[in-house]
Motif scaffolding. Structure first.
Motif, PDB file in Angstrom:
ATOM      1  N   TRP A  26       0.823  -1.233   0.000  1.00 33.54           N
ATOM      2  CA  TRP A  26       0.000   0.000   0.000  1.00 33.54           C
ATOM      3  C   TRP A  26       0.850   1.274   0.000  1.00 33.54           C
ATOM      4  CZ3 TRP A  26       0.783   3.477   3.908  1.00 33.54           C
ATOM      5  CH2 TRP A  26       1.569   2.993   4.978  1.00 33.54           C
ATOM      6  N   GLY A  27       2.145   1.172   0.338  1.00 29.93           N
ATOM      7  CA  GLY A  27       2.954   2.363   0.655  1.00 29.93           C
ATOM      8  C   GLY A  27       3.286   3.272  -0.522  1.00 29.93           C
ATOM      9  N   GLY A  28       3.159   2.742  -1.760  1.00 31.58           N
ATOM     10  CA  GLY A  28       3.445   3.590  -2.918  1.00 31.58           C
ATOM     11  C   GLY A  28       4.927   3.639  -3.264  1.00 31.58           C
ATOM     12  N   HIS A  29       5.718   2.722  -2.686  1.00 33.98           N
ATOM     13  CA  HIS A  29       7.169   2.724  -2.962  1.00 33.98           C
ATOM     14  C   HIS A  29       7.571   1.582  -3.898  1.00 33.98           C
ATOM     15  CE1 HIS A  29       6.948   5.485   0.307  1.00 33.98           C
ATOM     16  NE2 HIS A  29       6.579   4.547   1.157  1.00 33.98           N
TER      17      HIS A  29
ATOM     18  N   ASN B 182       1.943  -8.245  -8.406  1.00 38.74           N
ATOM     19  CA  ASN B 182       1.752  -6.847  -8.829  1.00 38.74           C
ATOM     20  C   ASN B 182       0.962  -6.078  -7.776  1.00 38.74           C
ATOM     21  OD1 ASN B 182       1.745  -8.254 -11.983  1.00 38.74           O
ATOM     22  ND2 ASN B 182       3.112  -6.592 -11.476  1.00 38.74           N
ATOM     23  N   ILE B 183       1.277  -4.821  -7.634  1.00 40.25           N
ATOM     24  CA  ILE B 183       0.611  -3.985  -6.640  1.00 40.25           C
ATOM     25  C   ILE B 183      -0.875  -3.829  -7.003  1.00 40.25           C
ATOM     26  CG2 ILE B 183       0.586  -1.696  -5.549  1.00 40.25           C
ATOM     27  CD1 ILE B 183       3.103  -3.456  -4.972  1.00 40.25           C
ATOM     28  N   PRO B 184      -1.789  -4.090  -6.064  1.00 40.30           N
ATOM     29  CA  PRO B 184      -3.234  -3.956  -6.356  1.00 40.30           C
ATOM     30  C   PRO B 184      -3.573  -2.568  -6.902  1.00 40.30           C
ATOM     31  CG  PRO B 184      -2.902  -5.021  -4.226  1.00 40.30           C
ATOM     32  CD  PRO B 184      -1.552  -4.545  -4.678  1.00 40.30           C
ATOM     33  N   PRO B 185      -4.523  -2.497  -7.817  1.00 41.42           N
ATOM     34  CA  PRO B 185      -4.799  -1.233  -8.538  1.00 41.42           C
ATOM     35  C   PRO B 185      -5.172  -0.058  -7.640  1.00 41.42           C
ATOM     36  CG  PRO B 185      -6.513  -2.879  -8.961  1.00 41.42           C
ATOM     37  CD  PRO B 185      -5.401  -3.582  -8.262  1.00 41.42           C
ATOM     38  N   GLN B 186      -5.688  -0.323  -6.447  1.00 44.57           N
ATOM     39  CA  GLN B 186      -6.113   0.792  -5.579  1.00 44.57           C
ATOM     40  C   GLN B 186      -4.928   1.496  -4.903  1.00 44.57           C
ATOM     41  OE1 GLN B 186      -6.641  -2.417  -5.009  1.00 44.57           O
ATOM     42  NE2 GLN B 186      -6.849  -2.932  -2.808  1.00 44.57           N
ATOM     43  N   TYR B 187      -3.702   0.922  -5.057  1.00 37.23           N
ATOM     44  CA  TYR B 187      -2.544   1.554  -4.409  1.00 37.23           C
ATOM     45  C   TYR B 187      -1.619   2.189  -5.452  1.00 37.23           C
ATOM     46  CZ  TYR B 187      -4.013  -1.361  -0.451  1.00 37.23           C
ATOM     47  OH  TYR B 187      -4.738  -1.967   0.541  1.00 37.23           O
ATOM     48  N   PRO B 188      -0.918   3.279  -5.076  1.00 38.49           N
ATOM     49  CA  PRO B 188       0.056   3.895  -6.010  1.00 38.49           C
ATOM     50  C   PRO B 188       1.269   2.991  -6.175  1.00 38.49           C
ATOM     51  CG  PRO B 188       0.129   4.998  -3.855  1.00 38.49           C
ATOM     52  CD  PRO B 188      -1.016   4.020  -3.804  1.00 38.49           C
TER      53      PRO B 188
ATOM     54  N   PRO C  16      12.812  -1.023 -13.561  1.00 38.04           N
ATOM     55  CA  PRO C  16      13.257  -0.356 -14.795  1.00 38.04           C
ATOM     56  C   PRO C  16      12.360   0.838 -15.134  1.00 38.04           C
ATOM     57  CG  PRO C  16      13.274  -2.733 -15.078  1.00 38.04           C
ATOM     58  CD  PRO C  16      12.620  -2.464 -13.757  1.00 38.04           C
ATOM     59  N   GLU C  17      12.958   1.889 -15.679  1.00 40.03           N
ATOM     60  CA  GLU C  17      12.222   3.108 -16.052  1.00 40.03           C
ATOM     61  C   GLU C  17      10.974   2.753 -16.869  1.00 40.03           C
ATOM     62  OE1 GLU C  17      14.254   5.867 -14.060  1.00 40.03           O
ATOM     63  OE2 GLU C  17      12.839   6.552 -15.604  1.00 40.03           O
ATOM     64  N   ASP C  18       9.864   3.472 -16.620  1.00 42.59           N
ATOM     65  CA  ASP C  18       8.632   3.365 -17.432  1.00 42.59           C
ATOM     66  C   ASP C  18       7.938   2.006 -17.321  1.00 42.59           C
ATOM     67  OD1 ASP C  18      10.529   5.099 -19.973  1.00 42.59           O
ATOM     68  OD2 ASP C  18       9.317   5.915 -18.290  1.00 42.59           O
ATOM     69  N   VAL C  19       8.401   1.141 -16.423  1.00 36.27           N
ATOM     70  CA  VAL C  19       7.696  -0.136 -16.232  1.00 36.27           C
ATOM     71  C   VAL C  19       6.701   0.041 -15.087  1.00 36.27           C
ATOM     72  CG1 VAL C  19       7.925  -2.536 -15.469  1.00 36.27           C
ATOM     73  CG2 VAL C  19       9.583  -1.563 -17.090  1.00 36.27           C
ATOM     74  N   VAL C  20       5.399  -0.124 -15.395  1.00 35.48           N
ATOM     75  CA  VAL C  20       4.371   0.066 -14.351  1.00 35.48           C
ATOM     76  C   VAL C  20       3.939  -1.276 -13.769  1.00 35.48           C
ATOM     77  CG1 VAL C  20       2.024   0.949 -13.911  1.00 35.48           C
ATOM     78  CG2 VAL C  20       3.578   2.175 -15.469  1.00 35.48           C
ATOM     79  N   GLU C  21       3.827  -2.284 -14.641  1.00 38.89           N
ATOM     80  CA  GLU C  21       3.454  -3.628 -14.174  1.00 38.89           C
ATOM     81  C   GLU C  21       4.637  -4.560 -14.439  1.00 38.89           C
ATOM     82  OE1 GLU C  21      -0.399  -2.698 -12.770  1.00 38.89           O
ATOM     83  OE2 GLU C  21       0.995  -4.363 -12.455  1.00 38.89           O
ATOM     84  N   PRO C  22       5.588  -4.616 -13.529  1.00 41.59           N
ATOM     85  CA  PRO C  22       6.793  -5.412 -13.790  1.00 41.59           C
ATOM     86  C   PRO C  22       6.486  -6.894 -13.966  1.00 41.59           C
ATOM     87  CG  PRO C  22       6.748  -4.690 -11.497  1.00 41.59           C
ATOM     88  CD  PRO C  22       5.624  -4.001 -12.186  1.00 41.59           C
ATOM     89  N   THR C  23       7.221  -7.516 -14.866  1.00 37.95           N
ATOM     90  CA  THR C  23       7.147  -8.982 -15.022  1.00 37.95           C
ATOM     91  C   THR C  23       8.415  -9.572 -14.412  1.00 37.95           C
ATOM     92  OG1 THR C  23       8.355  -8.921 -17.114  1.00 37.95           O
ATOM     93  CG2 THR C  23       5.938  -8.644 -17.214  1.00 37.95           C
TER      94      THR C  23
END
Ligand code: P6P
Length: 336
Positions: A82-85, A99-105, A138-145
Motif C-alpha cells: 500500500w505504501g506507494g514505494h 503486482n501492486i493492487p490497482p487501488q494503491y500507487p 526499470p524506467e517506465d515499467v508500471v506492471e513489472p514482469t
C-alpha cells in the motif's frame, strides 16, 4: 535504559547524507521493518496461536510449506503493497511476480524476499529469518514482469535480513557498511547495537551439510577433507563445524565471528545446480558479506556479477571469511 539510536533515526540520518534522496527508500525500509516485527511476533508465539506445522501445501520449489511460510509471506505483502514505494514484489513462496493492487500507487522499487528462511527449524524452535533485497524497477515499467527482476546482485539498492533468535535483530546495508539493530520488545523499536559489522579475514569454522559429501565436486571435497584432517593435515590447524540449516543464522554467525558457509553445487539432484536461490537468498547475503569485508562466490565466479536467468534460479554458494573462500576458489581453478 540504553541510549542507542533507533533504526528509524539511523535510516533518516543515512538519507540526509544523500542530498537527492526523496525519502522513498527510508519509508519502504520502515514498512519492511514493521513486517519483520509482525513476523517476529507470530514466530515468537508459535504453538500458542496454532501457527506451527505444515500448511499442507507446496511452494514453486516443490518444497513443503509451513503455516508460518505462508503467514510470513502474507505479512510482507500486506505491509508493503500500500505504501506507494513498490512496483512489484517476488518471493520464494510465490511462483510469479506479485503486482501492486490497482487501488494503491506504484513506486520505483522492486522487493524480493524469502519470508521465512530456514522454516524447517520452526517446529524445533531454532533460529529462522526473513531475507530481503531491494532493486530499482526499470524506467517506465508500471506492471513489472519476472524479467524486470532479473538484475545482477550489484544492482541491489539495499539488502538485509531479520533473524528471529534469542534476540530479534535486523542487519542491513544501504551503502558501504553493514549495521545490526536489536529489537527492544518493551519499546517496540530496533536499536543500533552492532555498528559497522566486519567479517574476520581468517577463520577456523566451516558450515556445510556434510551428509551431501558424496555429491560434492572434487574441489569442495578436498577443502572439507583438509579442514577435517586438522592440525596433522595440509592446513596445519584444527577446524570447528557448525550447521544450523538456516542460512540467516549461519550468515549472522559469520558476520559476528567469521567462518565459511557452503551450499555448493552437488549431483544430488542434477536439475538443481545448488539449493539456494540467487535472487532472494544468495544475492542479498552476498552483498552484506562483501560490504562487511568478506567474499561470496559460486567457487568459479562472484555471485553478485551473475545475470539471473529466471526468478527462482538456484546457484552454488560459498561465502564468508575472505582467506578461506579464496582457498576454495583456488582449488576450483586447480582442479577444473
Ligand atoms: P539442508 C533452508 O531451507 C535453506 O534454504 C537455508 O536457509 C539453509 O542453509 C539450507 O536450506 C539448509 O539445507 O540441506 O541442510 O536442509
Amino acid at each position: 535504559m540504553h541510549n542507542a539510536i533507533t533504526l528509524t533515526q539511523f535510516l533518516i540520518q543515512d538519507q540526509r547524507r544523500i542530498v537527492t534522496a526523496s525519502g522513498e527508500l527510508t519509508s519502504l525500509l520502515n514498512d519492511i521493518v514493521i513486517a519483520c516485527k509482525h513476523i517476529a511476533n507470530v514466530v515468537n508465539k508459535g504453538a500458542l496461536i496454532g501457527v506451527l506445522g505444515s500448511a499442507e501445501s507446496e511452494n514453486i520449489q516443490g518444497e513443503e510449506q509451513k503455516k508460518l511460510d505462508v503467514i510470513s509471506n502474507d505479512i510482507v505483502l500486506t505491509r508493503n503493497e500500500w505504501g506507494g514505494h513498490l512496483a512489484g514484489m517476488a518471493s520464494e513462496e510465490m511462483e510469479d511476480v506479485y503486482n501492486i493492487p490497482p487501488q494503491y500507487p506504484r513506486g520505483k522499487y522492486l522487493l524480493v524476499f524469502d519470508p521465512l528462511d530456514g522454516s524447517s527449524n520452526i517446529d524445533i524452535n531454532m533460529s529462522v529469518g526473513t531475507i530481503f533485497s531491494i532493486l530499482r524497477c526499470p524506467e517506465d515499467v508500471v506492471e513489472p514482469t519476472a524479467t524486470d527482476f532479473l538484475q545482477p546482485g550489484t544492482e541491489q539498492v539495499c539488502a538485509g535480513y531479520a533473524v528471529y533468535g534469542p534476540s530479534t535483530m535486523i542487519v542491513l546495508t544501504t551503502g558501504n557498511a553493514v549495521n545490526g539493530f536489536t529489537l527492544d520488545s518493551n519499546v517496540g523499536e530496533f536499536f543500533l547495537t552492532h555498528e559497522n559489522m566486519r567479517v574476520p579475514e581468517n577463520t577456523e569454522e566451516f558450515a556445510i551439510n556434510v551428509s551431501n559429501e558424496r555429491f560434492w565436486e572434487p574441489p569442495v571435497q578436498r577443502y572439507i577433507d583438509e579442514c577435517i584432517k586438522g592440525a596433522n593435515g595440509p592446513r596445519g590447524k584444527n577446524f570447528n563445524m557448525r550447521w544450523v540449516a538456516s542460512m540467516v543464522a549461519e550468515v549472522h554467525r559469520i558476520l559476528t565471528r567469521g567462518g565459511i558457509f557452503m551450499y555448493p553445487k552437488d549431483t544430488k539432484d542434477k536439475s538443481k545446480p545448488g539449493k539456494l536461490r540467487l535472487l532472494y537468498e544468495a544475492n542479498p547475503m552476498s552483498l552484506i558479506i562483501e560490504r562487511a569485508g568478506g567474499m561470496a562466490t559460486t567457487g568459479r565466479e562472484r555471485i553478485l556479477d551473475i545475470l539471473p536467468e529466471e526468478l527462482h534460479q538456484r546457484i552454488p554458494v560459498i561465502l564468508g571469511s575472505k582467506k578461506e573462500v579464496e582457498i576454495v576458489c583456488s582449488y576450483h581453478r586447480e582442479m577444473d
